[in-house]
Design an enzyme around this catalytic site. Structure first.
Site: not given
Lengths: 92, 492
Positions: B76, B151, B175
């Protein structure tokens, strides 16, 4: 709840246009209105959570471990002169 | 090849059937073909990635293979990496190159992994849909009109579409688990303090944890074994954490004698009927495998979202104060004075959701409101933690749906922040309590994946892994692959 959005924005050091403030005001009121349900919980005598596992902050040995990486660490800065961060004039 | 697991790739590398370079080339080609549709990757440098693969192949000729030797893993865009940009998908960090690697990145490199590049995410990890990214929304490979969750949506989308076998995400309120659920993959949020947060761009420091997103339970264990452990560079990384036999915990067994708690507050009106049915069916299957399902109550569950939306924005408003245009990140043009530089740089750099959260936090922490909001929320947090401690006196593990609904359509909830916040209703309480959680696929609702969430006591990821491995061995939901990306579709 009525919130003075511009006042909060100044606390957070974010410029908001009037249009942004007009949109954010009701949204913040809505969020805080939802959050207000916490008031109905009986928390008399309940200790606040300071750490999810109630752990204390650990201490490390008092020895120097950092190397001098000034140049690498300052590289991402928008403006540097002689190893110092340059900002607009603070004092008149 | 596209939907190979990390474990499959590892055995093919170990037997010499394939090289790290060949695997990496395949992965890069697939990303090249599909990233235009999915927008799962935001930064990738093919030459640099291939150089890592070659280095791994060279290492293997001289030494014993390391635990993740030659295996491609995406991360990420929240993890600081010295190679390439790190932006947290925010304009305020556009062009930022981190001067050091996050601890978990160092661990992955030491283990021989090939780091593929950065995946899309909600700006500063604030969102449940990967729509607030400065690089535009990411898409769900099961239905590209739908969100991949958030997310860590880019990581979930990339793994679910078979672009990569594994990715790292972070989880502050769900997330990792929620995107894993709505994309039909497996994701693990470790116990708070299990994985070092150094070099992970901070959102809410008392809640943030990093973890793996993969196709199987065993693959999550392979990665967690590498990234977990004490790091003196993070004061909240726990030094004497009980050690888990990560891979040993994944040997599928039956569930004989396992007591699974089913909290009534997680099976409520308003949740999607197909989601509920998929999870109820999964629990019946566990019962057939010898588990005992125990009805339990976590009475403060209804306050978890409200508690979170005080604590997380408060911590965020403090953490994001560092973006001031002085040491790194965006600085506005021609500032009149220091105040003008702060306020305009932050206005120009932050997106709408990030501003909303900073302002919520600044308000909750402001003079006259602190006791009513922040202090109160930290007290309710204690009650939420206590609910779990009480429940674990009765049961070994808790099972719930991961998300009350399957993936929704892009744009469907962007106008209504509060409805978006309620997407995390089943994942948030664990972060508040610091507990580990795992989401794995357990069915479909209208062609979209459904996730089953396991919750264990602190430091007992082994229980999550053994329960999830047993369920995975008895089902094939984890093996379903999206038809539009060369997979078999949702039918068996």
């Amino acid at each position: 709840m009525d919130i003075d959005v511009q006042k909060v924005a100044m606390l957070a050091r974010i410029r908001l246009t009037d249009a942004e403030a007009n949109e954010l005001g009701p949204q913040l009121s809505n969020i805080l209105g939802y959050v207000d349900q916490l008031q109905e919980v009986d928390t008399e005598g309940v200790v606040e959570t300071a750490h999810p596992h109630d752990a204390a902050m650990p201490l490390r040995a008092d020895v120097v471990t950092n190397t001098n990486r000034r140049e690498a660490l300052q590289k991402p800065a928008p403006k540097i002169e002689s190893g110092l961060y340059v900002v607009p004039k603070v004092i008149e | 090849m596209p939907f190979s697991t990390l474990s499959d790739m590892k055995s093919r590398l170990d037997t010499g059937e394939i090289s790290a370079r060949e695997i990496t080339q395949n992965v890069l080609e697939r990303i090249d073909t599909h990233n235009g549709t999915l927008n799962a990757f935001v930064h990738i440098d093919p030459a640099q990635v291939l150089a890592q693969a070659d280095a791994s192949d060279a290492f293997r000729t001289k030494h014993d293979a390391r635990p993740l030797e030659g295996l491609p893993i995406a991360v990420k865009d929240i993890f600081c990496t010295q190679d390439g940009p790190t932006t947290c998908c925010s304009n305020i960090l556009k062009g930022f190159h981190a001067p050091y690697d996050a601890h978990v990145i160092t661990q992955l490199k030491k283990a021989g992994a090939v780091l593929l590049g950065k995946t899309n995410m909600d700006e500063f990890a604030m969102g449940s849909s990967t729509e607030t990214s400065a690089y535009g929304p990411c898409r769900n490979p099961w239905n590209t009109d739908c969100i991949p969750g958030g997310s860590s949506g880019g990581s979930a989308s990339a793994v679910a579409a078979g672009l990569v076998p594994a990715a790292l995400g972070t989880d502050t309120g769900g997330s990792i688990r929620q995107p894993a659920a709505v994309c039909g993959i497996t994701g693990l949020k470790p116990t708070y303090g299990r994985v070092s947060r150094r070099g992970i761009i901070a959102f809410a420091s008392s809640l943030d944890q990093a973890g793996p997103m993969t196709r199987t339970v065993r693959d999550t264990a392979m990665i967690t074994a590498v990234i977990s452990g004490h790091d003196s560079g993070d004061a909240t990384s726990v030094a004497d954490a009980p050690v888990v036999d990560w891979l040993g915990a994944c040997n599928p067994a039956d569930m004989k004698g396992m007591k699974i708690g089913k909290p009534r507050e997680y099976f409520v009106d308003g949740m999607d009927a197909d989601v509920r049915e998929a999870v109820e069916t999964a629990l019946k299957q566990c019962e057939n495998m010898g588990a005992e399902i125990v009805d339990i109550s976590l009475p403060h569950t209804e306050y978890a979202v409200a508690t979170y939306y005080v604590i997380a924005p408060s911590e965020a408003s403090a953490n994001l104060a560092r973006y001031d245009g002085v040491r790194f990140g965006h600085r506005c043009k021609n500032p009149e004075d220091l105040l003008d530089m702060y306020t305009r740089s932050r206005d120009e750099g932050f997106g709408a959701e990030v501003k909303r959260r900073i302002l919520t936090g600044a308000f909750a922490l402001s003079s006259g409101y602190y006791d009513a909001y922040y202090k109160k929320a930290q007290q309710v947090r204690t009650l939420i933690r206590q609910d779990f401690l009480d429940a674990f006196k009765q049961v070994d593990v808790i099972a719930t749906p991961t998300s009350p609904v399957p993936a929704f359509r892009i744009g469907e909830k962007t106008d209504d922040p509060l409805t978006m916040y309620l997407s995390d209703i089943f994942t948030i309480a664990l972060n508040l309590a610091g507990l580990p959680g795992l989401s794995q696929p357990c069915g479909f609702a209208g062609g979209l994946p459904v996730g089953l969430q396991w919750i264990a006591p602190a430091w007992r990821e082994d229980i999550l892994l053994s329960a999830a491995s047993a369920y995975e061995a008895a089902t094939d939901w984890h093996a379903r692959t999206p038809a539009d990306f060369d997979g078999q579709g949702d039918a068996a």
